[in-house]
Design an enzyme around this catalytic site. Structure first.
Site, PDB file in Angstrom:
ATOM      1  N   LYS A   1      63.954  -0.200  23.796  1.00 50.87           N
ATOM      2  CA  LYS A   1      63.147   0.544  24.782  1.00 50.87           C
ATOM      3  C   LYS A   1      63.699   0.315  26.194  1.00 50.87           C
ATOM      4  O   LYS A   1      64.516  -0.593  26.408  1.00 50.87           O
ATOM      5  CB  LYS A   1      61.690   0.083  24.694  1.00 50.87           C
ATOM      6  CG  LYS A   1      61.482  -1.395  25.016  1.00 50.87           C
ATOM      7  CD  LYS A   1      60.082  -1.866  24.644  1.00 50.87           C
ATOM      8  CE  LYS A   1      59.910  -3.348  24.899  1.00 50.87           C
ATOM      9  NZ  LYS A   1      58.626  -3.847  24.367  1.00 50.87           N
TER      10      LYS A   1
ATOM     11  N   ARG B   1      45.772  -6.699  24.463  1.00 51.45           N
ATOM     12  CA  ARG B   1      46.470  -5.608  25.134  1.00 51.45           C
ATOM     13  C   ARG B   1      46.361  -4.353  24.277  1.00 51.45           C
ATOM     14  O   ARG B   1      45.816  -3.353  24.686  1.00 51.45           O
ATOM     15  CB  ARG B   1      47.933  -6.000  25.390  1.00 51.45           C
ATOM     16  CG  ARG B   1      48.717  -4.966  26.162  1.00 51.45           C
ATOM     17  CD  ARG B   1      50.147  -5.411  26.433  1.00 51.45           C
ATOM     18  NE  ARG B   1      50.956  -5.520  25.229  1.00 51.45           N
ATOM     19  CZ  ARG B   1      52.262  -5.760  25.229  1.00 51.45           C
ATOM     20  NH1 ARG B   1      52.913  -5.928  26.374  1.00 51.45           N
ATOM     21  NH2 ARG B   1      52.931  -5.853  24.098  1.00 51.45           N
TER      22      ARG B   1
ATOM     23  N   TYR C   1      70.103  -8.220  58.371  1.00 56.53           N
ATOM     24  CA  TYR C   1      68.879  -7.641  58.931  1.00 56.53           C
ATOM     25  C   TYR C   1      67.880  -8.736  59.279  1.00 56.53           C
ATOM     26  O   TYR C   1      67.613  -9.628  58.464  1.00 56.53           O
ATOM     27  CB  TYR C   1      68.229  -6.695  57.924  1.00 56.53           C
ATOM     28  CG  TYR C   1      68.897  -5.347  57.805  1.00 56.53           C
ATOM     29  CD1 TYR C   1      69.002  -4.497  58.906  1.00 56.53           C
ATOM     30  CD2 TYR C   1      69.395  -4.914  56.583  1.00 56.53           C
ATOM     31  CE1 TYR C   1      69.598  -3.246  58.789  1.00 56.53           C
ATOM     32  CE2 TYR C   1      69.988  -3.666  56.448  1.00 56.53           C
ATOM     33  CZ  TYR C   1      70.083  -2.825  57.557  1.00 56.53           C
ATOM     34  OH  TYR C   1      70.662  -1.608  57.429  1.00 56.53           O
TER      35      TYR C   1
ATOM     36  N   MET D   1      70.561  -2.886  51.040  1.00 57.04           N
ATOM     37  CA  MET D   1      70.549  -1.933  49.936  1.00 57.04           C
ATOM     38  C   MET D   1      71.873  -1.939  49.167  1.00 57.04           C
ATOM     39  O   MET D   1      71.901  -1.871  47.937  1.00 57.04           O
ATOM     40  CB  MET D   1      70.252  -0.521  50.456  1.00 57.04           C
ATOM     41  CG  MET D   1      70.053   0.497  49.345  1.00 57.04           C
ATOM     42  SD  MET D   1      69.795   2.161  49.966  1.00 57.04           S
ATOM     43  CE  MET D   1      68.206   2.004  50.754  1.00 57.04           C
TER      44      MET D   1
HETATM   45  C1  LIG Z   1      59.016  -4.961  23.522  1.00 56.87           C
HETATM   46  C2  LIG Z   1      58.442  -5.318  22.217  1.00 56.87           C
HETATM   47  C3  LIG Z   1      59.133  -6.189  21.362  1.00 56.87           C
HETATM   48  C4  LIG Z   1      60.399  -6.898  21.784  1.00 56.87           C
HETATM   49  O1  LIG Z   1      60.046  -7.999  22.567  1.00 56.87           O
HETATM   50  P1  LIG Z   1      61.175  -9.011  23.125  1.00 56.87           P
HETATM   51  O2  LIG Z   1      60.397 -10.060  23.818  1.00 56.87           O
HETATM   52  O3  LIG Z   1      62.013  -8.211  24.053  1.00 56.87           O
HETATM   53  O4  LIG Z   1      61.928  -9.479  21.953  1.00 56.87           O
HETATM   54  C5  LIG Z   1      58.607  -6.413  20.114  1.00 56.87           C
HETATM   55  N1  LIG Z   1      57.447  -5.836  19.718  1.00 56.87           N
HETATM   56  C6  LIG Z   1      56.751  -5.011  20.527  1.00 56.87           C
HETATM   57  C7  LIG Z   1      55.482  -4.412  20.032  1.00 56.87           C
HETATM   58  C8  LIG Z   1      57.218  -4.741  21.799  1.00 56.87           C
HETATM   59  O5  LIG Z   1      56.513  -3.924  22.594  1.00 56.87           O
END
Ligand SMILES: *Cc1c(COP(=O)(O)O)cnc(C)c1O
Length: 360
Positions: free
Chosen positions: A35, A131, A256, A304
Site C-alpha cells: 500500500k 480501529r 533561513y 525546500m
Molecule cells: C499496513 C498493514 C499491514 C502491514 O503492516 P507493517 O507494519 O507495515 O508490516 C498488515 N496488515 C494490515 C491490516 C495493514 O493495514
C-alpha cells in the site's frame, strides 16, 4: 546532466527481506503489503519484482489495486480496509481482489450484491486496537452472515491486527491473541494476525496468512535489537551530492532564519536535498548525514531543495561528493529518531520529484 538527488531501490535486498519473511512464517501464505506506493518505493516496480514469489498482495484501497492491474500485475490483491462503497464488490470479483470485511455495511454490500461469482472475504475481529473490525459481541453474527451468503467463497480468513507488536515486552499482544482465539475457536478457517512486528517478534502470531509490509523494505520495526530483524537489508538509499562549499567566519549564521551560528571558522557544504524531496524539515541541528561515507551534522534549517552540513571536521569533501541521507550505511530509523517521526512516515511521504532508481 541531472540533479543528483535520488532514491536507489535495491531489489536484491527486497527479495532477501521477502525470503526472510517466508522463512519466519508459513511459506505459501506470506502476503506482501505494498500500500501507499509500496511505502514510497514504487508499488508497480515492487509488485513486478515480487509477483512470481507471492501468493497475493495487500493494499489499502481499490484505487491502488486497480493501478496494479493496469500495470499488468495479476496476483490476487487483498483490500486491507475492504470496500468504501457498495459498487466496489462487483469490481473486486471481476478483478480478483479480496475483501477485508470489518463492519456491517461492508457485510450488507456483499450480501446484497449481484455477482457473477463469489468474492473472497477476510473478516476482521477487533481484539483491542479499536480501529477496525467487529467487536466481540458482533463477530459471530457477521461471520455467519458471510458464511451463509452465496456471494462469499467458502473459505473465510479470520483476521485481526496487533496494536503493540513492535514493543517486544508489551503483554498486550498476548492478550489480543487470547481474545482472538476465544472468538475463533471451533471455526474451521485460516487465520491471519501478523504484520511485520508480529511476524518478526511473536512466534505465536505466525499462524496462517502473514501480512508483512514494513519489513520487506528492510527496516526493523523495533527500537531494540532483535535477531531476525537485524538480518533485514534496507531497500531504499536516499542519495544526493554536495553542490556548493564555503568557509565562514566564527559568528556567521547559516540558512533561513539564521538558526545556527558557527562557533569557530567553519566549512559548510550545501547538499541538493530538502523537504521538497521528503527530507524532514523538522530535522534538528546535528541530524547526521554521510558525505563520502563520513558522518557530518546538518546545520541550520532544512530548505525546500537544499540542506547545509558542517564539514569542518571532514577531509576530502568537494563539489560532487556523494551524500547518503539514509540507507544501508545510515539507518533510516536513526534519522527518524532525530526528527521525532517514524521510518514508516519518512519512506511513505517521499514525493515523486525524487526519481526511484531500481538496482539488482
Ligand atoms: C499496513 C498493514 C499491514 C502491514 O503492516 P507493517 O507494519 O507495515 O508490516 C498488515 N496488515 C494490515 C491490516 C495493514 O493495514
Amino acid at each position: 546532466m541531472s540533479r543528483p538527488t535520488k532514491a536507489l531501490i535495491d531489489l536484491t535486498a527486497l527479495r532477501h527481506n521477502y525470503a526472510l519473511a517466508c522463512r519466519l512464517g508459513p511459506q505459501d501464505k506470506t502476503l506482501a503489503v505494498i500500500k501507499a506506493n509500496a511505502y514510497g518505493h514504487g508499488a508497480i516496480h515492487i509488485a513486478r519484482e515480487l509477483e512470481a514469489a507471492v501468493p497475493a498482495f495487500g493494499v489499502a484501497c481499490i484505487e491502488e489495486a486497480l493501478a496494479l492491474r493496469q500495470a499488468g500485475v495479476n496476483k490476487p490483491i487483498l483490500l486491507l480496509e475492504g470496500t468504501f462503497t457498495a459498487d466496489e464488490v462487483a469490481i473486486a470479483v471481476e478483478q480478483n481482489f479480496w475483501l477485508m470485511v470489518e463492519n456491517k455495511h461492508q457485510v450488507q454490500a456483499i450480501v446484497d450484491a449481484s455477482l457473477l461469482s463469489p468474492v473472497t472475504a477476510w473478516i476482521k475481529a477487533d481484539t483491542g486496537m479499536n480501529r477496525l473490525g467487529f467487536q466481540a459481541s458482533e463477530f459471530s453474527s457477521a461471520y455467519q452472515q458471510l458464511k451463509q451468503s452465496p456471494n462469499v467463497c467458502d473459505e473465510i480468513v479470520l483476521s485481526t491486527h496487533l496494536a503493540c507488536a513492535d514493543d517486544l515486552s508489551n503483554p498486550f499482544t498476548l492478550e489480543q491473541m487470547a481474545r482472538f482465539s476465544a472468538l475463533t475457536t471451533g471455526l474451521n478457517e485460516p487465520v491471519s494476525l501478523a504484520n511485520s512486528a508480529g511476524l518478526l517478534g511473536w512466534q505465536q502470531a505466525r499462524a496462517g496468512w502473514v501480512r508483512p509490509g514494513f519489513m520487506l523494505y528492510g527496516v526493523s520495526p523495533f527500537t531494540v535489537r532483535q535477531a531476525d530483524a537485524d538480518q533485514l537489508k534496507p531497500v531504499m538509499q536516499l542519495q544526493s551530492a554536495v553542490i556548493s562549499i564555503r568557509n565562514i567566519a566564527s559568528g556567521e549564521a547559516v540558512g533561513y532564519g539564521g538558526t545556527w551560528s558557527a562557533r569557530r571558522p567553519s566549512a559548510i557544504a550545501t547538499v541538493a536535498i530538502g523537504y521538497g524531496d521528503g527530507y524532514p524539515q523538522q530535522a534538528p541541528q546535528n541530524t547526521p548525514v554521510l558525505i563520502n561515507g563520513q558522518r557530518a551534522p546538518i546545520v541550520g534549517r532544512v530548505s525546500m531543495d537544499m540542506t547545509m552540513v558542517d564539514i569542518t571536521d571532514l577531509s576530502g569533501v568537494s563539489v560532487g561528493s556523494p551524500v547518503e541521507l539514509w540507507g544501508s550505511n545510515l539507518p533510516i530509523n536513526e534519522v527518524a529518531r532525530h526528527t521525532a517521526t517514524s521510518a514508516y512516515e519518512l519512506m511513505t511521504r517521499m514525493p515523486s520529484r525524487v526519481p526511484r532508481i531500481y538496482l539488482g
